[in-house]
Design a protein around this motif. Sequence first.
Motif, short mmCIF file in Angstrom:
data_model
loop_
_atom_site.label_atom_id
_atom_site.label_comp_id
_atom_site.label_asym_id
_atom_site.label_seq_id
_atom_site.Cartn_x
_atom_site.Cartn_y
_atom_site.Cartn_z
N LYS A 1 -6.32 13.81 4.20
CA LYS A 1 -7.02 14.60 5.21
C LYS A 1 -8.45 14.92 4.78
O LYS A 1 -9.34 15.01 5.63
CB LYS A 1 -6.22 15.87 5.52
N ARG A 2 -8.68 15.10 3.48
CA ARG A 2 -10.05 15.23 2.99
C ARG A 2 -10.81 13.93 3.23
O ARG A 2 -11.97 13.93 3.65
CB ARG A 2 -10.04 15.58 1.49
N GLN A 3 -10.16 12.80 3.00
CA GLN A 3 -10.77 11.50 3.23
C GLN A 3 -11.16 11.33 4.70
O GLN A 3 -12.23 10.80 5.01
CB GLN A 3 -9.82 10.39 2.78
N GLN A 4 -10.31 11.80 5.60
CA GLN A 4 -10.63 11.71 7.03
C GLN A 4 -11.90 12.50 7.37
O GLN A 4 -12.72 12.04 8.17
CB GLN A 4 -9.46 12.22 7.86
N VAL A 5 -12.04 13.66 6.77
CA VAL A 5 -13.22 14.48 7.04
C VAL A 5 -14.49 13.78 6.55
O VAL A 5 -15.51 13.76 7.24
CB VAL A 5 -13.07 15.86 6.37
N VAL A 6 -14.41 13.18 5.38
CA VAL A 6 -15.55 12.44 4.85
C VAL A 6 -15.88 11.25 5.75
O VAL A 6 -17.05 10.99 6.07
CB VAL A 6 -15.28 11.97 3.41
N LEU A 7 -14.87 10.52 6.18
CA LEU A 7 -15.09 9.38 7.06
C LEU A 7 -15.71 9.82 8.38
O LEU A 7 -16.59 9.14 8.92
CB LEU A 7 -13.78 8.64 7.30
N LEU B 1 0.83 -1.20 0.00
CA LEU B 1 0.00 0.00 0.00
C LEU B 1 0.86 1.25 0.00
O LEU B 1 1.92 1.29 0.62
CB LEU B 1 -0.91 0.02 1.23
N GLU B 2 0.38 2.30 -0.68
CA GLU B 2 1.08 3.59 -0.62
C GLU B 2 1.06 4.06 0.83
O GLU B 2 0.02 4.04 1.48
CB GLU B 2 0.38 4.59 -1.54
N LYS B 3 2.19 4.49 1.34
CA LYS B 3 2.35 4.64 2.78
C LYS B 3 1.56 5.79 3.39
O LYS B 3 1.06 5.67 4.51
CB LYS B 3 3.83 4.79 3.13
N ASN B 4 1.43 6.90 2.70
CA ASN B 4 0.61 7.99 3.24
C ASN B 4 -0.83 7.53 3.42
O ASN B 4 -1.44 7.73 4.47
CB ASN B 4 0.65 9.21 2.30
N PHE B 5 -1.38 6.91 2.38
CA PHE B 5 -2.74 6.39 2.45
C PHE B 5 -2.88 5.33 3.52
O PHE B 5 -3.85 5.34 4.30
CB PHE B 5 -3.14 5.81 1.08
N ALA B 6 -1.93 4.41 3.59
CA ALA B 6 -2.01 3.31 4.56
C ALA B 6 -2.03 3.84 5.98
O ALA B 6 -2.73 3.29 6.85
CB ALA B 6 -0.82 2.37 4.37
N THR B 7 -1.30 4.90 6.24
CA THR B 7 -1.22 5.46 7.59
C THR B 7 -2.39 6.40 7.89
O THR B 7 -3.13 6.22 8.87
CB THR B 7 0.09 6.25 7.77
N ASN B 8 -2.56 7.40 7.04
CA ASN B 8 -3.49 8.49 7.34
C ASN B 8 -4.95 8.13 7.14
O ASN B 8 -5.83 8.65 7.86
CB ASN B 8 -3.17 9.70 6.47
N THR B 9 -5.23 7.27 6.18
CA THR B 9 -6.62 6.93 5.88
C THR B 9 -6.98 5.52 6.34
O THR B 9 -7.82 5.34 7.22
CB THR B 9 -6.91 7.09 4.38
N LEU B 10 -6.36 4.52 5.75
CA LEU B 10 -6.74 3.15 6.06
C LEU B 10 -6.41 2.79 7.51
O LEU B 10 -7.23 2.18 8.20
CB LEU B 10 -6.05 2.17 5.11
N GLY B 11 -5.23 3.17 7.99
CA GLY B 11 -4.85 2.86 9.36
C GLY B 11 -5.79 3.51 10.37
O GLY B 11 -6.24 2.87 11.33
N MET B 12 -6.10 4.78 10.15
CA MET B 12 -7.05 5.49 11.02
C MET B 12 -8.42 4.83 10.97
O MET B 12 -9.09 4.67 12.00
CB MET B 12 -7.13 6.95 10.59
N HIS B 13 -8.83 4.45 9.78
CA HIS B 13 -10.14 3.82 9.58
C HIS B 13 -10.23 2.47 10.29
O HIS B 13 -11.21 2.18 10.99
CB HIS B 13 -10.35 3.65 8.07
N LEU B 14 -9.22 1.65 10.14
CA LEU B 14 -9.20 0.34 10.78
C LEU B 14 -9.18 0.47 12.30
O LEU B 14 -9.85 -0.28 13.02
CB LEU B 14 -8.00 -0.48 10.31
N LEU B 15 -8.40 1.43 12.81
CA LEU B 15 -8.33 1.63 14.25
C LEU B 15 -9.67 2.10 14.80
O LEU B 15 -10.17 1.58 15.81
CB LEU B 15 -7.23 2.66 14.58
#
Length: 319
Positions: free
Chosen positions: A201-207, A135-149
């Motif tokens: 960060k836009r993805q985080q706001v949507v989530l 996985l691309e690391k920014n996405f894996a950390t900032n979006t998917l990792g936050m989402h899974l947690l």
Amino acid sequence: MDNWVASVVIFCRSGYEKASKNFDEEDLKVDCTGYHFMITGANSGIGKCVTTSIAERGGTIHMVCRNETAGNETKLAIMKTTGNEDIHVYVLDLSQSLEVVKFCEEFRRTHDSLNVLVNNAGCMINQKELTEEGLEKNFATNTLGMHLLTTGLVPLLQKSKNPRVVTVSSGGMLVQKLKKDDLQFEQLLPFDGTMAYAQNKRQQVVLNEQYAKKYPEIHFSCMHPGWAATPAVKSSMPEFYEKMKDRLRSPEQGADTVVWLAIGQPILKMKSGLFFQDRRPVSTHLPLACTKVSAEEEERFVEELDKIAQNLRVERIVF
């Protein structure tokens, strides 16, 4: 240029100083004894300030850190400063998706309560990197990792008193329109870490908005800390830091609204899923910025995120 000037005024230290004149400090006179708080990226910058502030008020702290040494050093320093010994360190790299799932399973098994989750950890990697899981690391950390947690801890939050989730976003997301079909930035050529971070960060706001709809028992909020002089900003955006360092907020000023959202009583009377800056809800879009998308496109984004999770053989996330 007008938007840039306005951002400098609002996002920098002067903006905080102006806004703080209207703060009610009674909001933060809270006894956190008996309440459990999990803070990611807790050993540095804004995360460290949030951890310290809540520890001063007697909260039980669960520090989630990528670096064990840095985490333990910060823990000892905060214990010494606050006198609070109920602080615990967990080592977790949010870019490692399967490890995030395992961590949530273990934390749910060994704990009876989690009142507040603060999603603060993040990264801005300027050269494209892939994780061990591809996985691309920014996405894996900032979006998917936050989402899974977040979704992995929902069952525990739902069993707790006045549960909240606070996510630290960024003003950079204001110039980004949600991209539902290129989550791994394969079409971002040449790769631009700043743009990748802003999209995350836009993805985080949507989530955050989606979570509020799905889990009404939990209060969700997202916030922009302004431009703060943190170690992460200095290392990932050195030119910006050098240009703006005399105008940047202190880490404590950047952390103020995070703490207010995590422990302040007024927030519980406000709608879940809002986006905040300096203790007040603000729009997630700039005027005339053309960054809005339809509800269907937001749902498509969540579906694409779910597919990635499924492909990694992690627990299915259903909204």
